[in-house]
Scaffold this motif. Structure first.
Motif, PDB file in Angstrom:
ATOM      1  N   ARG A   1     -11.573  24.732  -1.374  1.00 21.54           N
ATOM      2  CA  ARG A   1     -10.227  24.184  -1.249  1.00 21.54           C
ATOM      3  C   ARG A   1     -10.208  22.909  -2.084  1.00 21.54           C
ATOM      4  NH1 ARG A   1      -6.880  26.411   2.494  1.00 21.54           N
ATOM      5  NH2 ARG A   1      -7.911  27.797   3.959  1.00 21.54           N
ATOM      6  N   VAL A   2      -9.288  22.828  -2.990  1.00 23.53           N
ATOM      7  CA  VAL A   2      -9.261  21.721  -3.936  1.00 23.53           C
ATOM      8  C   VAL A   2      -8.214  20.699  -3.519  1.00 23.53           C
ATOM      9  CG1 VAL A   2      -8.994  21.065  -6.356  1.00 23.53           C
ATOM     10  CG2 VAL A   2      -9.989  23.295  -5.763  1.00 23.53           C
ATOM     11  N   MET A   3      -8.658  19.452  -3.475  1.00 24.77           N
ATOM     12  CA  MET A   3      -7.761  18.340  -3.155  1.00 24.77           C
ATOM     13  C   MET A   3      -7.711  17.408  -4.360  1.00 24.77           C
ATOM     14  SD  MET A   3      -6.853  18.814   0.029  1.00 24.77           S
ATOM     15  CE  MET A   3      -6.260  17.233   0.548  1.00 24.77           C
ATOM     16  N   GLY A   4      -6.510  17.046  -4.767  1.00 23.81           N
ATOM     17  CA  GLY A   4      -6.341  16.097  -5.852  1.00 23.81           C
ATOM     18  C   GLY A   4      -6.011  14.724  -5.283  1.00 23.81           C
ATOM     19  N   LEU A   5      -6.506  13.700  -5.925  1.00 26.79           N
ATOM     20  CA  LEU A   5      -6.243  12.325  -5.496  1.00 26.79           C
ATOM     21  C   LEU A   5      -5.504  11.579  -6.597  1.00 26.79           C
ATOM     22  CD1 LEU A   5      -9.775  11.535  -4.064  1.00 26.79           C
ATOM     23  CD2 LEU A   5      -7.734  12.119  -2.763  1.00 26.79           C
ATOM     24  N   ALA A   6      -4.428  10.929  -6.206  1.00 23.02           N
ATOM     25  CA  ALA A   6      -3.649  10.132  -7.147  1.00 23.02           C
ATOM     26  C   ALA A   6      -2.921   9.052  -6.354  1.00 23.02           C
ATOM     27  CB  ALA A   6      -2.648  11.014  -7.889  1.00 23.02           C
ATOM     28  N   TYR A   7      -2.460   8.049  -7.054  1.00 27.73           N
ATOM     29  CA  TYR A   7      -1.679   7.015  -6.387  1.00 27.73           C
ATOM     30  C   TYR A   7      -0.548   6.571  -7.295  1.00 27.73           C
ATOM     31  CZ  TYR A   7      -3.742   3.408  -9.367  1.00 27.73           C
ATOM     32  OH  TYR A   7      -4.102   2.647 -10.451  1.00 27.73           O
ATOM     33  N   MET A   8       0.421   5.916  -6.676  1.00 28.81           N
ATOM     34  CA  MET A   8       1.510   5.327  -7.453  1.00 28.81           C
ATOM     35  C   MET A   8       1.858   3.985  -6.838  1.00 28.81           C
ATOM     36  SD  MET A   8       5.011   7.266  -6.432  1.00 28.81           S
ATOM     37  CE  MET A   8       5.709   7.130  -4.811  1.00 28.81           C
ATOM     38  N   GLU A   9       2.372   3.132  -7.638  1.00 25.78           N
ATOM     39  CA  GLU A   9       2.840   1.844  -7.156  1.00 25.78           C
ATOM     40  C   GLU A   9       4.345   1.957  -6.934  1.00 25.78           C
ATOM     41  OE1 GLU A   9       1.528  -1.563  -9.350  1.00 25.78           O
ATOM     42  OE2 GLU A   9      -0.434  -0.654  -9.717  1.00 25.78           O
ATOM     43  N   ILE A  10       4.768   1.504  -5.752  1.00 28.64           N
ATOM     44  CA  ILE A  10       6.183   1.566  -5.408  1.00 28.64           C
ATOM     45  C   ILE A  10       6.509   0.307  -4.602  1.00 28.64           C
ATOM     46  CG2 ILE A  10       5.732   2.927  -3.326  1.00 28.64           C
ATOM     47  CD1 ILE A  10       8.421   4.332  -3.786  1.00 28.64           C
ATOM     48  N   ASP A  11       7.698  -0.197  -4.796  1.00 32.75           N
ATOM     49  CA  ASP A  11       8.146  -1.368  -4.064  1.00 32.75           C
ATOM     50  C   ASP A  11       8.173  -1.045  -2.577  1.00 32.75           C
ATOM     51  OD1 ASP A  11       9.616  -4.062  -4.039  1.00 32.75           O
ATOM     52  OD2 ASP A  11      11.003  -2.725  -2.962  1.00 32.75           O
ATOM     53  N   GLU A  12       7.636  -1.951  -1.768  1.00 35.54           N
ATOM     54  CA  GLU A  12       7.543  -1.727  -0.322  1.00 35.54           C
ATOM     55  C   GLU A  12       8.910  -1.458   0.301  1.00 35.54           C
ATOM     56  OE1 GLU A  12       5.771  -3.870   3.690  1.00 35.54           O
ATOM     57  OE2 GLU A  12       5.809  -4.989   1.811  1.00 35.54           O
ATOM     58  N   ASN A  13       9.914  -2.202  -0.095  1.00 36.06           N
ATOM     59  CA  ASN A  13      11.248  -2.004   0.473  1.00 36.06           C
ATOM     60  C   ASN A  13      11.817  -0.640   0.094  1.00 36.06           C
ATOM     61  OD1 ASN A  13      11.305  -4.497   1.775  1.00 36.06           O
ATOM     62  ND2 ASN A  13      12.025  -5.527  -0.083  1.00 36.06           N
ATOM     63  N   GLU A  14      11.546  -0.195  -1.130  1.00 35.54           N
ATOM     64  CA  GLU A  14      12.002   1.138  -1.548  1.00 35.54           C
ATOM     65  C   GLU A  14      11.316   2.209  -0.699  1.00 35.54           C
ATOM     66  OE1 GLU A  14      12.010   4.178  -5.368  1.00 35.54           O
ATOM     67  OE2 GLU A  14      11.370   2.102  -5.680  1.00 35.54           O
ATOM     68  N   TRP A  15      10.005   2.053  -0.498  1.00 36.09           N
ATOM     69  CA  TRP A  15       9.263   3.023   0.310  1.00 36.09           C
ATOM     70  C   TRP A  15       9.806   3.065   1.744  1.00 36.09           C
ATOM     71  CZ3 TRP A  15       6.352   7.098  -0.138  1.00 36.09           C
ATOM     72  CH2 TRP A  15       5.720   7.586   1.001  1.00 36.09           C
ATOM     73  N   ILE A  16       9.954   1.898   2.352  1.00 36.01           N
ATOM     74  CA  ILE A  16      10.433   1.829   3.735  1.00 36.01           C
ATOM     75  C   ILE A  16      11.844   2.403   3.831  1.00 36.01           C
ATOM     76  CG2 ILE A  16      11.128   0.248   5.581  1.00 36.01           C
ATOM     77  CD1 ILE A  16       8.727  -1.535   4.681  1.00 36.01           C
ATOM     78  N   GLY A  17      12.689   2.026   2.896  1.00 31.33           N
ATOM     79  CA  GLY A  17      14.080   2.477   2.933  1.00 31.33           C
ATOM     80  C   GLY A  17      14.254   3.958   2.680  1.00 31.33           C
ATOM     81  N   ASN A  18      13.423   4.528   1.824  1.00 30.88           N
ATOM     82  CA  ASN A  18      13.629   5.926   1.431  1.00 30.88           C
ATOM     83  C   ASN A  18      12.692   6.940   2.075  1.00 30.88           C
ATOM     84  OD1 ASN A  18      15.759   5.317  -0.329  1.00 30.88           O
ATOM     85  ND2 ASN A  18      14.322   4.764  -1.940  1.00 30.88           N
ATOM     86  N   TYR A  19      11.458   6.529   2.351  1.00 32.50           N
ATOM     87  CA  TYR A  19      10.471   7.541   2.734  1.00 32.50           C
ATOM     88  C   TYR A  19       9.760   7.298   4.054  1.00 32.50           C
ATOM     89  CZ  TYR A  19      11.216   8.229  -2.217  1.00 32.50           C
ATOM     90  OH  TYR A  19      11.799   8.406  -3.424  1.00 32.50           O
ATOM     91  N   GLU A  20       9.646   6.055   4.490  1.00 30.99           N
ATOM     92  CA  GLU A  20       8.863   5.770   5.686  1.00 30.99           C
ATOM     93  C   GLU A  20       9.721   5.759   6.940  1.00 30.99           C
ATOM     94  OE1 GLU A  20       6.781   1.903   6.863  1.00 30.99           O
ATOM     95  OE2 GLU A  20       5.286   2.981   5.693  1.00 30.99           O
ATOM     96  N   ASN A  21      10.991   5.723   6.785  1.00 36.67           N
ATOM     97  CA  ASN A  21      11.918   5.662   7.902  1.00 36.67           C
ATOM     98  C   ASN A  21      11.603   6.782   8.897  1.00 36.67           C
ATOM     99  OD1 ASN A  21      14.092   5.781   9.617  1.00 36.67           O
ATOM    100  ND2 ASN A  21      15.624   5.524   8.012  1.00 36.67           N
ATOM    101  N   SER A  22      11.411   6.424  10.160  1.00 39.96           N
ATOM    102  CA  SER A  22      11.072   7.423  11.177  1.00 39.96           C
ATOM    103  C   SER A  22      12.203   8.440  11.353  1.00 39.96           C
ATOM    104  CB  SER A  22      10.757   6.757  12.510  1.00 39.96           C
ATOM    105  OG  SER A  22      11.883   6.041  12.967  1.00 39.96           O
TER     106      SER A  22
END
Length: 146
Positions: free
Chosen positions: A17-38
């Motif tokens: 099973r192959v897992m790829g690892l990558a990262y991106m830099e994103i503004d914390e407020n953008e992340w919270i506002g768009n993707y982390e919201n419960s």
């Protein structure tokens, strides 16, 4: 990309099973506002997937690794019994890399090595639904059902 794809394909055939690892830099407020919201809606998750697929969220590639996921002890024995005693034809529907799915199916006795090259020897769920839907539609047309 071609080198990475070749390595992933090599690991998939082993089968790992192959897992790829990558990262991106994103503004914390953008992340919270768009993707982390419960209360993140399904649309937000779909939008994130689309953005990733379209390369709109730039990732930095770190690497990939393969993990062994061995068959459970009785799988091959149960498949053999079902084939021989139950006279069943068994197929694998998988979301894994097609080569991983084929290698696992061969190890489990679901697929014989000579069958691996056949179309629809291993299918994704989507391919299976399309295939079964076409068969159902053809049977309905033959039976006069529209």
């Amino acid at each position: 990309r071609n080198t990475i794809k070749q390595k992933v394909d090599q690991m998939a055939v082993e089968p790992l099973r192959v897992m790829g690892l990558a990262y991106m830099e994103i503004d914390e407020n953008e992340w919270i506002g768009n993707y982390e919201n419960s209360n993140m809606t399904r649309n937000a998750a779909v939008n994130l997937d689309l953005m990733l697929e379209n390369g709109q969220q730039p990732f930095t590639w770190i690497g990939a690794f393969g993990m062994k996921d061995p068959l459970r002890a009785n799988v091959a024995k149960c498949v053999k019994y079902a084939r021989e005693q139950g006279e069943l034809s068994i197929r694998l529907i998988s979301g894994d890399h097609p080569e991983t799915a084929k290698a696992v199916a061969i190890k489990a006795g679901i697929l014989r090595p000579e069958e691996a090259g056949r179309s629809y020897a291993v299918m994704t769920g989507e391919q299976f639904r399309d295939f079964v839907g076409k068969l159902t539609q053809q049977n309905d047309e033959i039976d006069g059902v529209e």
